[in-house]
Design a protein around this motif. Sequence first.
Motif, PDB file in Angstrom:
ATOM      1  N   GLY A   6       1.607  27.380   4.196  1.00 36.98           N
ATOM      2  CA  GLY A   6       1.661  26.365   3.158  1.00 36.98           C
ATOM      3  C   GLY A   6       2.169  25.016   3.631  1.00 36.98           C
ATOM      4  N   GLY A   7       2.459  24.898   4.926  1.00 35.58           N
ATOM      5  CA  GLY A   7       3.037  23.662   5.440  1.00 35.58           C
ATOM      6  C   GLY A   7       2.197  23.037   6.543  1.00 35.58           C
ATOM      7  N   GLU A   8       2.835  22.145   7.301  1.00 35.16           N
ATOM      8  CA  GLU A   8       2.154  21.395   8.347  1.00 35.16           C
ATOM      9  C   GLU A   8       2.896  21.515   9.673  1.00 35.16           C
ATOM     10  OE1 GLU A   8       0.429  17.352   6.562  1.00 35.16           O
ATOM     11  OE2 GLU A   8       2.574  17.580   6.192  1.00 35.16           O
ATOM     12  N   SER A   9       2.156  21.439  10.745  1.00 33.71           N
ATOM     13  CA  SER A   9       2.744  21.247  12.066  1.00 33.71           C
ATOM     14  C   SER A   9       2.894  19.754  12.324  1.00 33.71           C
ATOM     15  CB  SER A   9       1.862  21.875  13.141  1.00 33.71           C
ATOM     16  OG  SER A   9       0.632  21.149  13.240  1.00 33.71           O
ATOM     17  N   TRP A  10       3.605  19.406  13.391  1.00 29.95           N
ATOM     18  CA  TRP A  10       3.660  18.003  13.778  1.00 29.95           C
ATOM     19  C   TRP A  10       2.271  17.501  14.165  1.00 29.95           C
ATOM     20  CZ3 TRP A  10       8.108  15.177  16.556  1.00 29.95           C
ATOM     21  CH2 TRP A  10       9.302  15.365  15.850  1.00 29.95           C
ATOM     22  N   ALA A  11       1.460  18.371  14.754  1.00 34.29           N
ATOM     23  CA  ALA A  11       0.092  17.983  15.106  1.00 34.29           C
ATOM     24  C   ALA A  11      -0.710  17.634  13.854  1.00 34.29           C
ATOM     25  CB  ALA A  11      -0.595  19.112  15.883  1.00 34.29           C
ATOM     26  N   ASP A  12      -0.517  18.382  12.766  1.00 34.10           N
ATOM     27  CA  ASP A  12      -1.189  18.062  11.504  1.00 34.10           C
ATOM     28  C   ASP A  12      -0.770  16.685  11.000  1.00 34.10           C
ATOM     29  OD1 ASP A  12      -2.439  20.595  11.379  1.00 34.10           O
ATOM     30  OD2 ASP A  12      -0.701  21.471  10.360  1.00 34.10           O
ATOM     31  N   VAL A  13       0.533  16.419  11.052  1.00 35.19           N
ATOM     32  CA  VAL A  13       1.045  15.129  10.602  1.00 35.19           C
ATOM     33  C   VAL A  13       0.460  14.006  11.452  1.00 35.19           C
ATOM     34  CG1 VAL A  13       3.125  13.725  10.266  1.00 35.19           C
ATOM     35  CG2 VAL A  13       3.170  16.174   9.716  1.00 35.19           C
ATOM     36  N   SER A  14       0.366  14.239  12.759  1.00 34.98           N
ATOM     37  CA  SER A  14      -0.198  13.238  13.655  1.00 34.98           C
ATOM     38  C   SER A  14      -1.632  12.889  13.268  1.00 34.98           C
ATOM     39  CB  SER A  14      -0.160  13.752  15.101  1.00 34.98           C
ATOM     40  OG  SER A  14      -0.725  12.814  15.986  1.00 34.98           O
ATOM     41  N   GLN A  15      -2.424  13.873  12.872  1.00 32.58           N
ATOM     42  CA  GLN A  15      -3.812  13.618  12.490  1.00 32.58           C
ATOM     43  C   GLN A  15      -3.897  12.681  11.290  1.00 32.58           C
ATOM     44  OE1 GLN A  15      -5.485  17.586  12.023  1.00 32.58           O
ATOM     45  NE2 GLN A  15      -6.454  17.428  14.009  1.00 32.58           N
ATOM     46  N   ARG A  16      -3.091  12.941  10.265  1.00 34.20           N
ATOM     47  CA  ARG A  16      -3.182  12.058   9.089  1.00 34.20           C
ATOM     48  C   ARG A  16      -2.605  10.670   9.363  1.00 34.20           C
ATOM     49  NH1 ARG A  16       2.028  12.652   6.460  1.00 34.20           N
ATOM     50  NH2 ARG A  16       2.812  14.791   6.357  1.00 34.20           N
ATOM     51  N   LEU A  17      -1.612  10.612  10.252  1.00 33.50           N
ATOM     52  CA  LEU A  17      -1.055   9.304  10.595  1.00 33.50           C
ATOM     53  C   LEU A  17      -2.044   8.472  11.406  1.00 33.50           C
ATOM     54  CD1 LEU A  17       2.647  10.223  11.444  1.00 33.50           C
ATOM     55  CD2 LEU A  17       1.816   8.975   9.443  1.00 33.50           C
ATOM     56  N   ARG A  18      -2.819   9.110  12.273  1.00 32.25           N
ATOM     57  CA  ARG A  18      -3.851   8.373  13.010  1.00 32.25           C
ATOM     58  C   ARG A  18      -4.847   7.746  12.043  1.00 32.25           C
ATOM     59  NH1 ARG A  18      -3.980   9.381  18.549  1.00 32.25           N
ATOM     60  NH2 ARG A  18      -2.556  11.045  19.215  1.00 32.25           N
ATOM     61  N   SER A  19      -5.211   8.477  11.003  1.00 27.85           N
ATOM     62  CA  SER A  19      -6.117   7.943   9.984  1.00 27.85           C
ATOM     63  C   SER A  19      -5.496   6.752   9.268  1.00 27.85           C
ATOM     64  CB  SER A  19      -6.462   9.052   8.981  1.00 27.85           C
ATOM     65  OG  SER A  19      -7.136   8.547   7.858  1.00 27.85           O
ATOM     66  N   ALA A  20      -4.221   6.872   8.893  1.00 33.77           N
ATOM     67  CA  ALA A  20      -3.542   5.772   8.202  1.00 33.77           C
ATOM     68  C   ALA A  20      -3.437   4.539   9.095  1.00 33.77           C
ATOM     69  CB  ALA A  20      -2.149   6.220   7.747  1.00 33.77           C
ATOM     70  N   LEU A  21      -3.145   4.754  10.372  1.00 39.01           N
ATOM     71  CA  LEU A  21      -3.007   3.624  11.289  1.00 39.01           C
ATOM     72  C   LEU A  21      -4.327   2.885  11.475  1.00 39.01           C
ATOM     73  CD1 LEU A  21      -0.618   5.153  13.977  1.00 39.01           C
ATOM     74  CD2 LEU A  21      -0.099   3.263  12.433  1.00 39.01           C
ATOM     75  N   ARG A  22      -5.430   3.608  11.457  1.00 34.55           N
ATOM     76  CA  ARG A  22      -6.731   2.929  11.557  1.00 34.55           C
ATOM     77  C   ARG A  22      -6.954   2.004  10.363  1.00 34.55           C
ATOM     78  NH1 ARG A  22      -8.373   8.006  13.765  1.00 34.55           N
ATOM     79  NH2 ARG A  22      -9.018   8.763  11.706  1.00 34.55           N
ATOM     80  N   ASP A  23      -6.621   2.477   9.170  1.00 34.35           N
ATOM     81  CA  ASP A  23      -6.784   1.643   7.981  1.00 34.35           C
ATOM     82  C   ASP A  23      -5.797   0.480   7.982  1.00 34.35           C
ATOM     83  OD1 ASP A  23      -8.793   3.302   7.156  1.00 34.35           O
ATOM     84  OD2 ASP A  23      -7.602   4.339   5.632  1.00 34.35           O
TER      85      ASP A  23
ATOM     86  N   THR B 164       0.859  -1.180   0.000  1.00 36.99           N
ATOM     87  CA  THR B 164       0.000   0.000   0.000  1.00 36.99           C
ATOM     88  C   THR B 164       0.895   1.230   0.000  1.00 36.99           C
ATOM     89  OG1 THR B 164      -1.739  -1.130   1.245  1.00 36.99           O
ATOM     90  CG2 THR B 164      -1.785   1.286   1.235  1.00 36.99           C
ATOM     91  N   VAL B 165       0.813   2.026  -1.066  1.00 38.18           N
ATOM     92  CA  VAL B 165       1.543   3.286  -1.157  1.00 38.18           C
ATOM     93  C   VAL B 165       0.574   4.382  -0.730  1.00 38.18           C
ATOM     94  CG1 VAL B 165       2.838   4.841  -2.657  1.00 38.18           C
ATOM     95  CG2 VAL B 165       2.934   2.364  -3.050  1.00 38.18           C
ATOM     96  N   ASP B 166       0.859   5.032   0.393  1.00 36.39           N
ATOM     97  CA  ASP B 166      -0.132   5.904   1.030  1.00 36.39           C
ATOM     98  C   ASP B 166       0.452   7.294   1.276  1.00 36.39           C
ATOM     99  OD1 ASP B 166      -1.948   7.115   2.967  1.00 36.39           O
ATOM    100  OD2 ASP B 166      -2.795   5.113   3.188  1.00 36.39           O
ATOM    101  N   GLU B 167      -0.217   8.319   0.719  1.00 35.55           N
ATOM    102  CA  GLU B 167       0.269   9.695   0.862  1.00 35.55           C
ATOM    103  C   GLU B 167       0.209  10.182   2.306  1.00 35.55           C
ATOM    104  OE1 GLU B 167      -4.072   9.869   0.532  1.00 35.55           O
ATOM    105  OE2 GLU B 167      -2.530   8.895  -0.697  1.00 35.55           O
ATOM    106  N   ARG B 168      -0.563   9.525   3.160  1.00 34.60           N
ATOM    107  CA  ARG B 168      -0.620   9.935   4.563  1.00 34.60           C
ATOM    108  C   ARG B 168       0.678   9.634   5.304  1.00 34.60           C
ATOM    109  NH1 ARG B 168      -6.132   6.914   6.005  1.00 34.60           N
ATOM    110  NH2 ARG B 168      -5.020   5.378   4.708  1.00 34.60           N
ATOM    111  N   LEU B 169       1.530   8.802   4.727  1.00 32.18           N
ATOM    112  CA  LEU B 169       2.826   8.479   5.319  1.00 32.18           C
ATOM    113  C   LEU B 169       3.939   9.389   4.817  1.00 32.18           C
ATOM    114  CD1 LEU B 169       2.685   4.579   5.100  1.00 32.18           C
ATOM    115  CD2 LEU B 169       2.186   5.992   7.098  1.00 32.18           C
ATOM    116  N   ARG B 170       3.597  10.397   3.994  1.00 31.94           N
ATOM    117  CA  ARG B 170       4.611  11.281   3.426  1.00 31.94           C
ATOM    118  C   ARG B 170       5.293  12.107   4.516  1.00 31.94           C
ATOM    119  NH1 ARG B 170      -0.207  13.918   3.062  1.00 31.94           N
ATOM    120  NH2 ARG B 170      -0.226  16.172   3.421  1.00 31.94           N
ATOM    121  N   ASP B 171       6.409  12.726   4.154  1.00 29.57           N
ATOM    122  CA  ASP B 171       7.150  13.563   5.078  1.00 29.57           C
ATOM    123  C   ASP B 171       6.359  14.825   5.405  1.00 29.57           C
ATOM    124  OD1 ASP B 171       9.256  14.163   6.724  1.00 29.57           O
ATOM    125  OD2 ASP B 171      10.748  14.333   5.131  1.00 29.57           O
TER     126      ASP B 171
END
Length: 243
Positions: free
Chosen positions: A140-157, A96-103
Amino acid sequence: MSALRELLLVRHGESEANVAAAEAERTGAARIAVPARDPDVELSPTGVEQAEALGRRLGDLTADEAPQALWVSTYRRARSTAEHALRVAQLTLPTTVDERLRDRELGVLDTLTWRGVEELHPEEAARRRFLGKYYHRPPGGESWADVSQRLRSALRDLADSGAERVLVVSHDATTLIIRGILMGIQEAELLELSRTQPVPNASVTRMVRREDGWRAEPVNDVSHLRGDVPTTHHGGEHHGTRP
């Protein structure tokens, strides 16, 4: 209940941007001479060697230890790391190649050293000092908190995928944040771990689900990088991390 019992969290091998960032910091430059946009950055020759060493480690695992699936960032350096490692290990995994795991995306601060941030965006340097690394979101960027939100979604899947053991190849911040999510590590401790236990290139953090929750056994393991394969500890963000 999810079948997931183990995650092998791997940071990509050394990239060409890692090398360029180290050179920019060494020379005191404001900008980093990155060779491509962030999603397209390739591994350095050292990064390829590190990925192949990772593959030899994976190839030594027994059938009861080997991952059953691969989840990987969309960024080229992560996908290349996985490709080299699986080729050497002679493993074929459902992928699974998932954009939620991006840097983490740095927006206007991308390709800048900390000196460059202070010189070109002094207001953002001041905001970063006030808000701290975890909550500062550059334009135009993300905080670590933003990254955490998308990673939580990826981990659920990922947990719903049916695999018991999964190889996850991504980046240094994502590796650390996933560990934080699973173990309930809060902001101050997570940032202290970022400072004191930086994630080396091609390192392995093994997350194991026990009866009392997730544990890291071990963290940032680079025992497979030996002999002529160097260990590298580049900061993953394309600008300095000092406030």
